[in-house]
Design a protein around this motif. Sequence first.
Motif, PDB file in Angstrom:
ATOM      1  N   ALA A  24       0.832  -1.214   0.000  1.00  0.00           N
ATOM      2  CA  ALA A  24       0.000   0.000   0.000  1.00  0.00           C
ATOM      3  C   ALA A  24       0.867   1.265   0.000  1.00  0.00           C
ATOM      4  O   ALA A  24       0.443   2.310  -0.484  1.00  0.00           O
ATOM      5  N   GLU A  25       2.079   1.151   0.533  1.00  0.00           N
ATOM      6  CA  GLU A  25       3.021   2.275   0.551  1.00  0.00           C
ATOM      7  C   GLU A  25       3.858   2.369  -0.726  1.00  0.00           C
ATOM      8  O   GLU A  25       4.759   3.194  -0.815  1.00  0.00           O
ATOM      9  N   GLY A  26       3.612   1.479  -1.696  1.00  0.00           N
ATOM     10  CA  GLY A  26       4.376   1.509  -2.941  1.00  0.00           C
ATOM     11  C   GLY A  26       5.693   0.751  -2.852  1.00  0.00           C
ATOM     12  O   GLY A  26       6.622   1.015  -3.599  1.00  0.00           O
ATOM     13  N   ARG A  27       5.769  -0.212  -1.927  1.00  0.00           N
ATOM     14  CA  ARG A  27       6.970  -1.019  -1.760  1.00  0.00           C
ATOM     15  C   ARG A  27       6.626  -2.486  -2.022  1.00  0.00           C
ATOM     16  O   ARG A  27       5.474  -2.874  -2.000  1.00  0.00           O
ATOM     17  N   VAL A  28       7.647  -3.276  -2.307  1.00  0.00           N
ATOM     18  CA  VAL A  28       7.469  -4.694  -2.597  1.00  0.00           C
ATOM     19  C   VAL A  28       8.292  -5.495  -1.595  1.00  0.00           C
ATOM     20  O   VAL A  28       9.497  -5.252  -1.458  1.00  0.00           O
ATOM     21  N   PRO A  29       7.669  -6.435  -0.873  1.00  0.00           N
ATOM     22  CA  PRO A  29       8.441  -7.276   0.041  1.00  0.00           C
ATOM     23  C   PRO A  29       9.405  -8.172  -0.743  1.00  0.00           C
ATOM     24  O   PRO A  29       9.101  -8.608  -1.858  1.00  0.00           O
ATOM     25  N   ALA A  30      10.563  -8.443  -0.149  1.00  0.00           N
ATOM     26  CA  ALA A  30      11.563  -9.277  -0.804  1.00  0.00           C
ATOM     27  C   ALA A  30      12.333 -10.050   0.259  1.00  0.00           C
ATOM     28  O   ALA A  30      12.264  -9.737   1.447  1.00  0.00           O
ATOM     29  N   VAL A  31      13.053 -11.054  -0.179  1.00  0.00           N
ATOM     30  CA  VAL A  31      13.921 -11.824   0.704  1.00  0.00           C
ATOM     31  C   VAL A  31      15.211 -12.109  -0.054  1.00  0.00           C
ATOM     32  O   VAL A  31      15.198 -12.284  -1.275  1.00  0.00           O
ATOM     33  N   VAL A  32      16.339 -12.095   0.671  1.00  0.00           N
ATOM     34  CA  VAL A  32      17.627 -12.456   0.085  1.00  0.00           C
ATOM     35  C   VAL A  32      18.197 -13.586   0.929  1.00  0.00           C
ATOM     36  O   VAL A  32      18.141 -13.544   2.155  1.00  0.00           O
ATOM     37  N   TYR A  33      18.683 -14.607   0.263  1.00  0.00           N
ATOM     38  CA  TYR A  33      19.283 -15.740   0.966  1.00  0.00           C
ATOM     39  C   TYR A  33      20.536 -16.160   0.221  1.00  0.00           C
ATOM     40  O   TYR A  33      20.750 -15.816  -0.923  1.00  0.00           O
ATOM     41  N   ARG A  73      25.658  -6.217  -2.791  1.00  0.00           N
ATOM     42  CA  ARG A  73      25.896  -7.654  -2.870  1.00  0.00           C
ATOM     43  C   ARG A  73      25.413  -8.167  -4.215  1.00  0.00           C
ATOM     44  O   ARG A  73      24.305  -7.846  -4.650  1.00  0.00           O
ATOM     45  N   THR A  74      26.248  -8.964  -4.858  1.00  0.00           N
ATOM     46  CA  THR A  74      25.849  -9.559  -6.132  1.00  0.00           C
ATOM     47  C   THR A  74      24.791 -10.618  -5.862  1.00  0.00           C
ATOM     48  O   THR A  74      24.991 -11.506  -5.030  1.00  0.00           O
ATOM     49  N   SER A  75      23.660 -10.516  -6.548  1.00  0.00           N
ATOM     50  CA  SER A  75      22.539 -11.423  -6.333  1.00  0.00           C
ATOM     51  C   SER A  75      21.893 -11.770  -7.665  1.00  0.00           C
ATOM     52  O   SER A  75      21.975 -11.028  -8.635  1.00  0.00           O
ATOM     53  N   ILE A  76      21.221 -12.908  -7.671  1.00  0.00           N
ATOM     54  CA  ILE A  76      20.449 -13.354  -8.832  1.00  0.00           C
ATOM     55  C   ILE A  76      18.978 -13.274  -8.449  1.00  0.00           C
ATOM     56  O   ILE A  76      18.603 -13.724  -7.363  1.00  0.00           O
ATOM     57  N   ILE A  77      18.162 -12.712  -9.319  1.00  0.00           N
ATOM     58  CA  ILE A  77      16.722 -12.708  -9.072  1.00  0.00           C
ATOM     59  C   ILE A  77      16.230 -14.122  -9.369  1.00  0.00           C
ATOM     60  O   ILE A  77      16.277 -14.582 -10.507  1.00  0.00           O
ATOM     61  N   LYS A  78      15.779 -14.834  -8.324  1.00  0.00           N
ATOM     62  CA  LYS A  78      15.331 -16.219  -8.483  1.00  0.00           C
ATOM     63  C   LYS A  78      13.848 -16.296  -8.837  1.00  0.00           C
ATOM     64  O   LYS A  78      13.445 -17.162  -9.592  1.00  0.00           O
ATOM     65  N   GLU A  79      13.053 -15.404  -8.250  1.00  0.00           N
ATOM     66  CA  GLU A  79      11.614 -15.450  -8.516  1.00  0.00           C
ATOM     67  C   GLU A  79      11.002 -14.076  -8.319  1.00  0.00           C
ATOM     68  O   GLU A  79      11.339 -13.373  -7.364  1.00  0.00           O
ATOM     69  N   VAL A  80      10.119 -13.713  -9.220  1.00  0.00           N
ATOM     70  CA  VAL A  80       9.348 -12.485  -9.103  1.00  0.00           C
ATOM     71  C   VAL A  80       7.879 -12.890  -9.147  1.00  0.00           C
ATOM     72  O   VAL A  80       7.429 -13.505 -10.115  1.00  0.00           O
ATOM     73  N   GLN A  81       7.157 -12.570  -8.082  1.00  0.00           N
ATOM     74  CA  GLN A  81       5.736 -12.906  -8.026  1.00  0.00           C
ATOM     75  C   GLN A  81       4.921 -11.671  -8.381  1.00  0.00           C
ATOM     76  O   GLN A  81       5.238 -10.572  -7.938  1.00  0.00           O
ATOM     77  N   HIS A  91       6.097  -9.987  -4.588  1.00  0.00           N
ATOM     78  CA  HIS A  91       7.243 -10.476  -3.815  1.00  0.00           C
ATOM     79  C   HIS A  91       8.396 -10.802  -4.750  1.00  0.00           C
ATOM     80  O   HIS A  91       8.186 -11.197  -5.894  1.00  0.00           O
ATOM     81  N   VAL A  92       9.638 -10.643  -4.253  1.00  0.00           N
ATOM     82  CA  VAL A  92      10.833 -10.958  -5.031  1.00  0.00           C
ATOM     83  C   VAL A  92      11.790 -11.767  -4.161  1.00  0.00           C
ATOM     84  O   VAL A  92      11.998 -11.430  -2.990  1.00  0.00           O
ATOM     85  N   ASP A  93      12.351 -12.835  -4.737  1.00  0.00           N
ATOM     86  CA  ASP A  93      13.379 -13.633  -4.070  1.00  0.00           C
ATOM     87  C   ASP A  93      14.717 -13.388  -4.748  1.00  0.00           C
ATOM     88  O   ASP A  93      14.808 -13.480  -5.980  1.00  0.00           O
TER      89      ASP A  93
END
Length: 184
Positions: A24-33, A73-81, A91-93
């Motif tokens: 609602a605030e214009g942000r997207v939840p994400a997780v990094v592992y 940190r170098t990361s790979i986008i694994k999933e975008v919902q 959501h983004v992983d």
Amino acid sequence: MNTLTINASAREQAGSASSGRLRAEGRVPAVVYGKSKEPENLSLDARELRILLRSIGNNTPVVQLKSGEGEARTSIIKEVQRHPMKDSYTHVDFQEIAEGEVVVLEVPVHHKGEADGVKNEGGTIETVSHTVSIRCLAKDIPSSIDADVRALKVGDNLHVSQLPKIEGVEYLDAPEQPVFAIVK
């Protein structure tokens, strides 16, 4: 490899209620592992994420994830919902990859040039495999693989074994797997 950066903020709360408030605030939840770290909950600016995903286009989704004062940190986008009805991300992983870590991922393949079978024989180029599986160090990840198809005639295939050799990159798919075919 073209590196793109996205800014992230740490988030304390997890769960559907707090994720709904973030959206609602214009942000997207994400997780990094990653292999050697605990998963970390983050939030991204929805507009910045949309721009990033457009910039990636049909290339390997490797990004620099910058959160707070820490180093990117170098990361790979694994999933975008995505939301099933709205044009929004839910959501983004991300998978963090260390500097010397060997990664296995799918990389897009693009054809380069106009095939002889298309140009002179009235054929059509057919993409059999849009991506190929590779293994390499994080620093060697190609944004895409360009395959020269100019010599192909109608009835010819370009196989994984015929893709260009890239230093530090190993193809994991079967060598006889077709990537492009020229059909009539």
